[in-house]
Scaffold this active site. Structure first.
Site, mmCIF file in Angstrom:
data_model
loop_
_atom_site.group_PDB
_atom_site.id
_atom_site.type_symbol
_atom_site.label_atom_id
_atom_site.label_comp_id
_atom_site.label_asym_id
_atom_site.label_seq_id
_atom_site.Cartn_x
_atom_site.Cartn_y
_atom_site.Cartn_z
ATOM 1 C CB ALA A 198 38.965 3.038 11.912
ATOM 2 N N GLY A 220 38.156 0.290 21.193
ATOM 3 C CA GLY A 220 37.700 0.190 19.803
ATOM 4 C C GLY A 220 37.430 1.556 19.227
ATOM 5 C CG ASN A 221 37.811 2.448 15.456
ATOM 6 O OD1 ASN A 221 36.979 2.250 14.585
ATOM 7 N ND2 ASN A 221 38.987 1.841 15.482
ATOM 8 N NE ARG A 222 30.782 7.305 16.976
ATOM 9 C CZ ARG A 222 30.374 8.550 16.789
ATOM 10 N NH1 ARG A 222 31.115 9.549 17.230
ATOM 11 N NH2 ARG A 222 29.249 8.794 16.169
ATOM 12 C CB SER A 223 35.470 2.164 11.705
ATOM 13 O OG SER A 223 35.350 1.642 10.414
#
Ligand code: CTP
Length: 400
Positions: free
Chosen positions: A275, A208-211
């Site tokens: 993102a 995943g990512n931090r958006s």
């Protein structure tokens, strides 16, 4: 300074009780509210409640206090009219310019922004007559916010719930702050993607990512308050559903692509604030990946995800569509941004500088919006809503 004058129209649906909460919020935040219910609304909540909560007289008909010409004066003096709940019947009467009670007369005489918050059963909302009435009202400049999905009057569920009164209040606050009678995105359909995609490795893990989704949600909310019909395609985010938009939830980049391309077919603008993971695990393990004693873990092989922004920009589903991308950069921000704008082929690229405590998860941001026409619009450090408004200003200019 005079308090802003708000007319709260209430029509006859069970959600009328929720309008008491909206009224409370409006009066407590310094608005002078005149409630104009329809006769049917009084079956649900009585005139005494509206009068006591607003501190103003309440009437449904044009025949009370005739010497004050209320059927003209209330609308003429309003800074905002909000109809919540707006039933299918009230939307139809408004769309056809009928004037058979005080509320419909007020709608005809008002020269201020008008917000409708519809609430009805799903079948009524989806009926072609209601669809056409809503489209007519939007084309004329009214802000018609999308109903929420959930439990309806009986045991049934579906689209048609009145959004949370706090959310309707936020829409009213934004519409009043802009103060324009005909919002610049009225009659437009915009698609916004938000949040971060999750690419599953096995049933319990993902890349995943931090958006946080905050920027995309701010874009969706501000577009709705500027009169647009908004489709918000949300990948992972912990944010509450915003009022007045069509929300589609997705998980992976591939799901996001399908949802964006589907919604973009009739959209005037698409803003890719999500993102999107550039890569996903090549193999999805259907069972949980277990560690094995004495063995190093297997490397995770990745494959490329489709580039949705580039695909959309290169093969626009609709002529004149405005496409906006976002870029988070750590070095040579403007030069990298310019190169990315060209590579992706979009019309506008919002370039954020990222780093420790910058952009991800924050309520504020700072950016430069680059245009394919060579323009550069800096947006000073501030709330994400301010950046969102600037993006819509630039989109509205390009839509003409
Ligand atoms: N985007 C997309 N599909 C992808 C990746 C990104 O539509 N597979 C969109 C994002 O929503 C964003 C823009 O493209 O609007 C920029 O994404 P970014 O990841 O910063 O660009 P990349 O092309 O991945 O460039 P780089 O990895 O070199 O920074």
């Amino acid at each position: 300074m005079d308090k802003p004058k708000v007319v709260l129209g209430v029509s006859g649906g069970i959600a009328a009780y929720k309008a008491c909460e909206l009224l409370r919020r409006l009066t407590e935040s310094g608005h002078d509210v005149r409630v104009v219910p329809t006769a049917s609304a009084l079956h649900f909540v009585g005139a005494a409640t509206w009068s006591a909560l607003s501190g103003n007289p309440v009437s449904t008909e044009v025949w009370d206090d005739v010497h004050e010409v209320p059927h003209v004066r209330i609308g003429q003096h309003a800074d905002l009219v909000v109809v919540a709940p707006a039933t299918a019947d009230t939307l139809a009467r408004a769309a056809h310019g009928l004037a058979d009670d005080l509320l419909t007369n007020t709608l005809l005489t008002a020269r201020c922004p008008v917000v409708f918050a519809p609430a009805m059963h799903t079948e009524m909302w989806e009926h072609p007559a209601t669809r056409e009435n809503v489209a007519t009202l939007r084309r004329r400049g009214a802000v018609v916010i999308e109903p929420a999905v959930g439990r309806l009057t009986g045991a049934d569920t579906g689209k048609g719930r009145l959004p949370d009164p706090g959310e309707i209040f936020e829409v009213c606050r934004r519409v009043l702050a802009r103060g324009v009678t005909r919002p610049d995105l009225a009659g437009r359909h915009v698609v916004v993607s938000a949040g971060g995609t999750r690419e599953p490795l096995d049933p319990v893990r993902f890349l995943g990512n931090r958006s946080s989704g905050k920027q995309g949600y701010a874009l969706a909310r501000t577009a709705a308050a500027r009169g647009a019909r908004v489709t918000l395609i949300a990948a992972d985010t912990a944010l509450p559903d915003p009022a007045g938009v069509d929300l589609v939830r997705v998980g992976t980049a591939v799901e996001l692509r399908e949802a964006v391309l589907g919604a973009a077919a009739d959209a005037d603008a698409v803003v890719m604030a999500a993102a999107v993971a550039d890569f996903r695990p090549a193999v999805y393990a259907t069972g949980k990946i277990k560690k094995k004693d004495g063995q190093e873990p297997e490397p995770v092989a990745l494959v490329r995800n489709p580039d949705i922004l580039a695909e959309l920009s290169g093969d626009r589903p609709r002529a004149g569509q405005v496409i906006v991308g976002f870029a988070a950069e750590t070095d040579d921000v403007l030069a990298n941004g310019r190169a990315k704008l060209k590579r992706k082929g979009c019309d506008l690229l919002v370039v954020n500088e990222v780093g420790e405590r910058k952009t991800f998860g924050a309520d504020e941001s700072e950016a430069v919006v680059l245009g394919a026409d060579g323009s550069e619009t800096p947006v000073a450090h501030g709330p994400k809503e301010v950046l969102a408004e600037t993006v819509w200003d630039l989109v509205a200019e390009r839509l003409g």
